[in-house]
Design a protein around this motif. Structure first.
Motif, PDB file in Angstrom:
ATOM      1  N   GLU A 106       0.821  -1.206   0.000  1.00  0.00           N
ATOM      2  CA  GLU A 106       0.000   0.000   0.000  1.00  0.00           C
ATOM      3  C   GLU A 106       0.861   1.265   0.000  1.00  0.00           C
ATOM      4  O   GLU A 106       0.532   2.248  -0.672  1.00  0.00           O
ATOM      5  N   ASP A 146     -11.462  -8.011  -2.506  1.00  0.00           N
ATOM      6  CA  ASP A 146     -11.401  -7.106  -1.357  1.00  0.00           C
ATOM      7  C   ASP A 146     -10.875  -7.829  -0.120  1.00  0.00           C
ATOM      8  O   ASP A 146     -10.069  -7.282   0.633  1.00  0.00           O
ATOM      9  N   ALA A 149      -7.153  -8.407  -0.325  1.00  0.00           N
ATOM     10  CA  ALA A 149      -6.337  -7.207  -0.131  1.00  0.00           C
ATOM     11  C   ALA A 149      -5.800  -7.122   1.288  1.00  0.00           C
ATOM     12  O   ALA A 149      -4.709  -6.593   1.525  1.00  0.00           O
ATOM     13  N   TRP A 206      -2.904 -13.456   0.428  1.00  0.00           N
ATOM     14  CA  TRP A 206      -3.111 -12.029   0.203  1.00  0.00           C
ATOM     15  C   TRP A 206      -2.676 -11.648  -1.202  1.00  0.00           C
ATOM     16  O   TRP A 206      -1.810 -12.267  -1.801  1.00  0.00           O
ATOM     17  N   ARG A 221      -3.077  -1.489  -5.964  1.00  0.00           N
ATOM     18  CA  ARG A 221      -4.056  -0.661  -6.645  1.00  0.00           C
ATOM     19  C   ARG A 221      -3.367   0.522  -7.304  1.00  0.00           C
ATOM     20  O   ARG A 221      -2.394   1.069  -6.771  1.00  0.00           O
TER      21      ARG A 221
END
Length: 224
Positions: free
Chosen positions: A88, A175, A178, A208, A213
């Protein structure tokens, strides 16, 4: 029956506080030494996406993970969660100072080479880190969501590989993946297909999603 205590222990470990990071308001090492640029240490226990979004909005541009991160399949929950945080942070364009550990050769296979490169990889040859740094660029393995599909663009292994995920059962899991989902809860077809495509990691009893993104599109975009 003997496996149940281990399962509870793994679940507790997965939700334990951490990882811990030192935070700064600037990328530049010299600027980070100036008064007011260091924000101290913080334990990042929430979902990786929400934690990094909050840090970015607060002005954080560089962080250091205080503990080494194990890359291998036998990595503990703390390392798996740190890797998701790295995914992230890389997507948000943050600089990450971190140390990796690898004892099974996985670091040389480039599975994690889309993440911001580590300062060193204990247990791996020096050329592994050199290759990681030399070949790294933003958005090296990304996922874009559209109506009824997701597209993954992956250049971790040199050439561009495109994957389109459009099966409803697969899309429903993205989702959850993630933030990590128990491997026993992942449908067999989803686990098989995403594993064969090299798009998930399995550590500490969880699977995972590896692609990040798209948050910041690089220039020129054709590099992605």
């Amino acid at each position: 029956m003997p496996s149940r205590p281990a399962e509870r222990t793994d679940e507790a470990a997965w939700h334990a506080p951490g990882p811990q990071a030192e935070l700064w308001l600037d990328y530049d090492p010299a600027a980070r030494e100036l008064p007011g640029f260091a924000l101290g240490r913080r334990v990042l226990s929430g979902p990786a996406g929400a934690e990094v979004t909050g840090l970015h909005r607060a002005g954080v541009r560089c962080l250091r993970l205080t503990e080494p991160v194990r890359l291998c399949a036998d990595a503990p929950p703390a390392s798996a969660r740190a890797l998701m945080l790295l995914r992230e942070a890389t997507a948000q364009g943050l600089a990450v100072l971190w140390r990796a550990v690898c004892t099974d050769g996985c670091a040389a296979r480039r599975r994690f080479h889309h993440l911001y490169p580590p300062e060193r990889v204990a247990g791996a040859p020096e050329e592994v880190v050199a290759d990681w740094r030399a070949t790294y660029f933003p958005s090296k393995c990304v996922v874009r969501r559209g109506p009824g599909f997701a597209e993954v663009r992956d250049r971790r292994f040199g050439t561009l590989e495109l994957f389109t995920i459009d099966e409803p059962g697969h899309l429903e899991q993205l989702d959850a993946l993630a933030e990590g989902v128990g491997t026993d809860l992942l449908p067999d077809a989803v686990r098989r297909d995403l594993t064969e495509a090299g798009l998930i990691a399995e550590q500490a009893g969880r699977a995972w999603f590896l692609p990040m993104r798209v948050r910041r599109w690089p220039f020129p975009s054709l590099t992605v």
